[in-house]
Design a protein around this motif. Structure first.
Motif, short mmCIF file in Angstrom:
data_model
loop_
_atom_site.label_atom_id
_atom_site.label_comp_id
_atom_site.label_asym_id
_atom_site.label_seq_id
_atom_site.Cartn_x
_atom_site.Cartn_y
_atom_site.Cartn_z
N PRO A 73 -2.89 -0.26 -6.59
CA PRO A 73 -2.57 -1.33 -5.63
C PRO A 73 -2.68 -2.73 -6.24
O PRO A 73 -1.87 -3.60 -5.92
N HIS B 47 1.02 4.09 -2.95
CA HIS B 47 0.79 5.52 -2.66
C HIS B 47 1.95 6.38 -3.16
O HIS B 47 1.74 7.42 -3.79
N GLY C 42 2.07 5.98 -7.20
CA GLY C 42 0.86 6.27 -7.98
C GLY C 42 0.43 5.09 -8.84
O GLY C 42 -0.45 5.22 -9.69
N SER D 115 0.83 -1.22 0.00
CA SER D 115 0.00 0.00 0.00
C SER D 115 0.86 1.25 0.00
O SER D 115 0.56 2.22 -0.71
N GLU D 116 1.90 1.25 0.80
CA GLU D 116 2.80 2.41 0.85
C GLU D 116 3.47 2.63 -0.51
O GLU D 116 3.56 3.77 -0.98
#
Length: 68
Positions: free
Chosen positions: A31, A25, A28, A21-22
């Protein structure tokens, strides 16, 4: 099925203490795409995504992809 190219994203993330997830983020990248790369479940990867991942993880493409 025999795979000639193995992706090491799971190891790289573990080594850096980063989650999928990081990474999604920061880069861009969707996921679900990160998950597919992480689990070696993709048949192609956009070069742009490889660049984004390498930049985020401060690594070289050879650290992400290993040829067997």
């Amino acid at each position: 099925m025999f795979q000639m190219v193995k992706l090491n994203l799971s190891k790289l993330l573990a080594d850096r203490g980063m989650t999928q997830s990081e990474l999604a983020h920061i880069t861009g990248i969707r996921p679900s795409t990160i998950c597919d790369i992480y689990n070696n479940n993709c048949t192609f990867i956009k070069l742009d995504n490889i660049d984004k991942i390498c930049s985020a993880l401060e690594c070289d493409i050879s650290e992400i992809m290993c040829i067997k």
